[in-house]
Design an enzyme around this catalytic site. Structure first.
Site, PDB file in Angstrom:
ATOM      1  N   GLY A 121       0.836  -1.186   0.000  1.00 30.41           N
ATOM      2  CA  GLY A 121       0.000   0.000   0.000  1.00 30.41           C
ATOM      3  C   GLY A 121       0.876   1.242   0.000  1.00 30.41           C
ATOM      4  O   GLY A 121       2.060   1.194   0.334  1.00 30.41           O
ATOM      5  N   GLY A 126       0.328  -4.560   0.867  1.00 29.10           N
ATOM      6  CA  GLY A 126      -0.950  -4.500   0.174  1.00 29.10           C
ATOM      7  C   GLY A 126      -1.040  -5.455  -0.992  1.00 29.10           C
ATOM      8  O   GLY A 126      -2.127  -5.936  -1.335  1.00 29.10           O
ATOM      9  N   GLU A 162       6.028  -5.069   7.655  1.00 28.18           N
ATOM     10  CA  GLU A 162       5.400  -4.019   8.458  1.00 28.18           C
ATOM     11  C   GLU A 162       6.080  -3.737   9.792  1.00 28.18           C
ATOM     12  O   GLU A 162       6.082  -2.584  10.261  1.00 28.18           O
ATOM     13  CB  GLU A 162       3.922  -4.376   8.696  1.00 28.18           C
ATOM     14  CG  GLU A 162       3.028  -4.218   7.476  1.00 28.18           C
ATOM     15  CD  GLU A 162       3.152  -5.378   6.503  1.00 28.18           C
ATOM     16  OE1 GLU A 162       2.592  -5.284   5.392  1.00 28.18           O
ATOM     17  OE2 GLU A 162       3.795  -6.390   6.852  1.00 28.18           O
ATOM     18  N   ASP A 197      -0.931  -6.553   8.203  1.00 31.40           N
ATOM     19  CA  ASP A 197      -2.377  -6.413   8.053  1.00 31.40           C
ATOM     20  C   ASP A 197      -2.837  -7.158   6.795  1.00 31.40           C
ATOM     21  O   ASP A 197      -2.346  -8.229   6.508  1.00 31.40           O
ATOM     22  CB  ASP A 197      -2.766  -4.933   8.040  1.00 31.40           C
ATOM     23  CG  ASP A 197      -2.178  -4.164   6.865  1.00 31.40           C
ATOM     24  OD1 ASP A 197      -1.108  -4.543   6.373  1.00 31.40           O
ATOM     25  OD2 ASP A 197      -2.799  -3.169   6.429  1.00 31.40           O
TER      26      ASP A 197
END
Length: 485
Positions: free
Chosen positions: A98, A150, A173, A181
């Protein structure tokens, strides 16, 4: 890869209009959205989605999500759309994550307004990921190139995930003050042993065929044959009464036609003594316990050299991560194994909002992604022992009246990997079942050949089964294979 090749026969190429109902108003184009950041094409029954930001390694942003979700909903309703394939433009990446650099910059500049915008972005992203995870038609991800963050959300929930020699899979992350996530709470703790915990905490990348062995991919083929595979898939015609499982198995058998073999010099890497050490060290429920186990491996006189070196390298990796991220992520791995797909994304939405208010996210992204060259992040708190259980608890607490994430589908959620044992390589439990339950499979080779025969020719099965058996099995006094666990 096939999504990089232009479809030259206009008769088979369409640009379906986006028909958004009021329910999908949040996905309408917004000022500043790039009209060319996602390409959609049609080839007979195949619908292709191509992420088109190659200079940004196809990093996912809100503009792209606002295009993809309505199109997936259209394809879901269309009787002409049989198979969905997603891939990335350019030679380097499927999707490198992302666009967290933009989010962190917005928070640093605009404070609460930036945090609100970031929360809105994660809500959009998780709705898309959940839609993919519960999609009622065959959805295939071509993980050709960098597949991180992402990009993992766009691919790992697909029932068919194709890795190539170019694939680099990672969840980085914890190194930027965030948590794994995009559904990491679901898929990581369900990988075999403690492999998911290891990947989550250390951000260790898996390259090429190692994704097939680890289970992050269901298939491995050379990138050069992806265009031909896309054309072949477009020829498939399903019967009206074929359910999703049957259609996926037909696709699986079709992919086998394009097997190009395994790289001769890349056996399973996370195997043998190294894999035993991963399961041993990362089984602990505290980060301090994991660190202590790694230190013992590094210092042990009887520890094999490869494990000593790995332990030292892993300790170095962990020392660079956000202490808060490490502790929250380990808790995430332990509780996420109990969540179904719906609860996963709703819970992660709250976790993401909490991290947007924590200084480590902006500090980590700024240091690691925005500074050129990258610099060392200043974490707050700076040490593991300074992160209390109460602070970790707060990340998982949901305030009364706090708005939850409204997902786009209902009734299609699940608590275990779908099609495990049917798509992808055998798992440890599959081998255990044969060893413990088979009267005929008395010898080592009989067990291996039994599982190879079941796979109907899928590459990697023999290598994976033999690796599992070397770790988990022995020969009893009667000469039969026994499961030692």
């Amino acid at each position: 890869m096939p999504l990089k090749a232009k479809i030259t026969r206009p008769a088979y190429q369409t640009q379906a209009a986006s028909t958004l109902s009021d329910n999908y108003a949040e996905f309408k184009e917004q000022p500043g959205d790039d009209s060319d950041d996602v390409h959609f094409n049609t080839l007979y029954g195949v619908r292709t989605i191509q992420l088109n930001r190659p200079k940004k390694y196809n990093a996912l942003n809100g503009s792209m999500i606002r295009k993809i979700i309505p199109r997936l909903k259209e394809y879901q309703k269309s009787a002409l759309a049989s198979i969905i394939i997603i891939g990335g433009a350019g030679p380097n990446a499927f999707c490198a994550g992302g666009d967290v650099a933009h989010l962190a910059s917005d928070i640093a500049k605009n404070g609460d307004a930036g945090r609100a915008a970031s929360k809105q972005y994660f809500g959009l992203e998780y709705k898309l990921d959940h839609l993919i995870a519960t999609y009622p038609k065959p959805y295939i991800a071509y993980m050709d190139g960098i597949t991180m963050g992402g990009g993992v959300g766009l691919s790992v929930h697909a029932p068919i995930r194709i890795a190539t020699e170019n694939t680099t899979f990672a969840m980085p992350e914890t190194g930027i003050g965030f948590f794994p996530d995009v559904g990491g709470s679901f898929f990581l703790p369900r990988l075999e042993g403690e492999l998911g915990t290891y990947l989550a905490l250390t951000s260790t990348p898996l390259k090429g065929v190692q994704n097939l062995y680890a289970g992050t991919a269901t298939h491995y083929i050379d990138s050069s044959v992806l265009p031909n595979l896309t054309s072949r898939l477009a020829e498939l015609v399903f019967k009206d009464y074929d359910n999703l499982r049957r259609r996926l198995l037909i696709i699986d058998h079709t992919i086998q036609e394009y097997n190009t073999g395994l790289p001769h010099d890349e056996p399973p890497y996370l195997a043998g003594n190294l894999r035993l050490a991963i399961d041993h060290c990362f089984r602990h429920d505290t980060v301090e316990g994991i660190v202590s186990a790694l230190e013992k491996e590094r210092a042990g006189e009887a520890t094999p050299r490869e494990v000593k070196d790995w332990a030292a390298e892993t300790l170095s990796k962990l020392s660079e991560k956000s202490p808060t991220s490490l502790k929250v992520t380990l808790r995430q791995m332990r509780v996420g194994v109990k969540w179904d797909t719906r609860e996963t994304f709703r819970r992660e939405y709250h976790l993401a909002a909490k991290f947007m208010s924590h200084p480590d996210f902006v500090n980590g992204v700024t240091a690691r992604l925005l500074h050129k060259p990258a610099s060392k992040a200043e974490w707050n708190p700076p040490r593991l022992e300074d992160v209390t259980n109460e602070q970790v608890d707060n990340f998982f607490s949901i305030e009364e009246g706090e708005e939850g994430l409204q997902l786009l589908t209902r009734g299609l959620d699940y608590s275990r990997f779908q099609y495990a044992g049917e798509l992808g390589l055998p798992r440890e439990e599959d081998v255990e079942k044969v060893v413990r339950g088979g009267e005929r499979q008395t010898g080592w080779s009989e067990v291996v050949e039994s599982l190879v025969a079941r796979s109907e020719g899928q590459i990697g099965v023999r290598e994976k089964v033999e690796e599992i058996m070397k770790r988990k099995c022995g020969i009893g006094g009667d000469g039969k294979v026994v499961w030692r666990g």
